[in-house]
Design a protein around this motif. Structure first.
Motif, PDB file in Angstrom:
ATOM      1  N   THR A  71       0.734  11.770 -10.506  1.00  0.00           N
ATOM      2  CA  THR A  71       0.273  13.419 -10.014  1.00  0.00           C
ATOM      3  C   THR A  71       0.622  14.391  -9.961  1.00  0.00           C
ATOM      4  O   THR A  71      -0.187  15.139 -11.022  1.00  0.00           O
ATOM      5  N   THR A  72       1.999  14.312  -9.723  1.00  0.00           N
ATOM      6  CA  THR A  72       2.839  15.800  -9.975  1.00  0.00           C
ATOM      7  C   THR A  72       3.349  15.242 -10.269  1.00  0.00           C
ATOM      8  O   THR A  72       3.889  17.262 -11.085  1.00  0.00           O
ATOM      9  N   ALA A  73       3.746  15.102 -11.641  1.00  0.00           N
ATOM     10  CA  ALA A  73       4.409  14.792 -12.736  1.00  0.00           C
ATOM     11  C   ALA A  73       3.350  15.297 -13.086  1.00  0.00           C
ATOM     12  O   ALA A  73       3.570  16.385 -14.808  1.00  0.00           O
ATOM     13  N   LEU A  81       0.954  -1.363   0.249  1.00  0.00           N
ATOM     14  CA  LEU A  81       0.234   0.175  -0.090  1.00  0.00           C
ATOM     15  C   LEU A  81       0.807   1.279   0.081  1.00  0.00           C
ATOM     16  O   LEU A  81       0.542   2.419  -0.937  1.00  0.00           O
ATOM     17  N   THR A  82       1.862   1.098   0.755  1.00  0.00           N
ATOM     18  CA  THR A  82       2.917   2.274   0.226  1.00  0.00           C
ATOM     19  C   THR A  82       3.471   2.681  -0.849  1.00  0.00           C
ATOM     20  O   THR A  82       3.631   3.661  -1.117  1.00  0.00           O
ATOM     21  N   ALA A  83       3.584   1.392  -1.682  1.00  0.00           N
ATOM     22  CA  ALA A  83       4.181   1.727  -2.487  1.00  0.00           C
ATOM     23  C   ALA A  83       2.904   2.189  -4.010  1.00  0.00           C
ATOM     24  O   ALA A  83       3.681   3.047  -4.315  1.00  0.00           O
ATOM     25  N   LEU A  84       2.449   1.405  -3.517  1.00  0.00           N
ATOM     26  CA  LEU A  84       0.684   2.716  -4.245  1.00  0.00           C
ATOM     27  C   LEU A  84       0.527   3.986  -4.130  1.00  0.00           C
ATOM     28  O   LEU A  84       0.822   4.621  -5.369  1.00  0.00           O
ATOM     29  N   VAL A  85       0.929   4.278  -2.869  1.00  0.00           N
ATOM     30  CA  VAL A  85       0.158   5.684  -2.691  1.00  0.00           C
ATOM     31  C   VAL A  85       1.659   6.648  -3.197  1.00  0.00           C
ATOM     32  O   VAL A  85       1.286   7.124  -3.661  1.00  0.00           O
ATOM     33  N   ILE A  86       2.650   5.642  -3.397  1.00  0.00           N
ATOM     34  CA  ILE A  86       4.136   6.801  -3.898  1.00  0.00           C
ATOM     35  C   ILE A  86       3.890   6.515  -5.479  1.00  0.00           C
ATOM     36  O   ILE A  86       4.104   7.901  -5.599  1.00  0.00           O
ATOM     37  N   ALA A  87       3.378   5.755  -5.740  1.00  0.00           N
ATOM     38  CA  ALA A  87       3.885   5.282  -7.421  1.00  0.00           C
ATOM     39  C   ALA A  87       2.238   7.153  -8.039  1.00  0.00           C
ATOM     40  O   ALA A  87       2.254   7.123  -9.246  1.00  0.00           O
ATOM     41  N   MET A  88       1.469   6.613  -6.825  1.00  0.00           N
ATOM     42  CA  MET A  88       0.087   7.513  -7.625  1.00  0.00           C
ATOM     43  C   MET A  88       0.761   8.857  -7.358  1.00  0.00           C
ATOM     44  O   MET A  88       0.359   9.627  -7.924  1.00  0.00           O
ATOM     45  N   GLY A  89       1.173   9.307  -5.694  1.00  0.00           N
ATOM     46  CA  GLY A  89       2.096  10.582  -5.577  1.00  0.00           C
ATOM     47  C   GLY A  89       3.066  11.146  -6.817  1.00  0.00           C
ATOM     48  O   GLY A  89       2.563  11.882  -7.363  1.00  0.00           O
ATOM     49  N   THR A  90       3.408  10.518  -7.445  1.00  0.00           N
ATOM     50  CA  THR A  90       4.558  10.583  -8.094  1.00  0.00           C
ATOM     51  C   THR A  90       3.684  10.657  -9.589  1.00  0.00           C
ATOM     52  O   THR A  90       4.617  11.604  -9.873  1.00  0.00           O
ATOM     53  N   GLN A 119       1.451  22.590 -15.403  1.00  0.00           N
ATOM     54  CA  GLN A 119       1.594  24.208 -15.336  1.00  0.00           C
ATOM     55  C   GLN A 119       3.243  24.645 -16.404  1.00  0.00           C
ATOM     56  O   GLN A 119       2.956  26.503 -15.788  1.00  0.00           O
ATOM     57  N   ARG A 120       4.244  23.655 -16.473  1.00  0.00           N
ATOM     58  CA  ARG A 120       4.891  24.626 -17.581  1.00  0.00           C
ATOM     59  C   ARG A 120       4.156  25.147 -18.669  1.00  0.00           C
ATOM     60  O   ARG A 120       4.283  25.413 -19.813  1.00  0.00           O
TER      61      ARG A 120
END
Length: 58
Positions: free
Chosen positions: A26-28, A15-24, A34-35
């Motif tokens: 979305t941030t990208a 679950l931690t890996a899933l949250v990190i992957a989704m956050g990455t 924005q660019r």
């Protein structure tokens, strides 16, 4: 006896890996948008300056 703590640990890590992957991802996507918006604003500002400069030259 050790099965459930191991399952809990593996589930937590997954679950931690899933949250990190989704956050990455979305941030990208947010940074790309924005660019692109900044480029559009710069292009519009440049076009406005050129149009004003051409009107003065004429």
């Amino acid at each position: 006896m050790l099965l459930w703590p191991a399952v809990t640990l593996v589930g937590f890590l997954v679950l931690t890996a899933l949250v990190i992957a989704m956050g990455t991802s979305t941030t990208a996507r947010y940074e790309r948008e924005q660019r692109a918006a900044a480029r559009r604003e710069t292009a519009q500002a440049g076009a406005t300056v050129e149009a004003v400069g051409m009107a003065r030259a004429a």
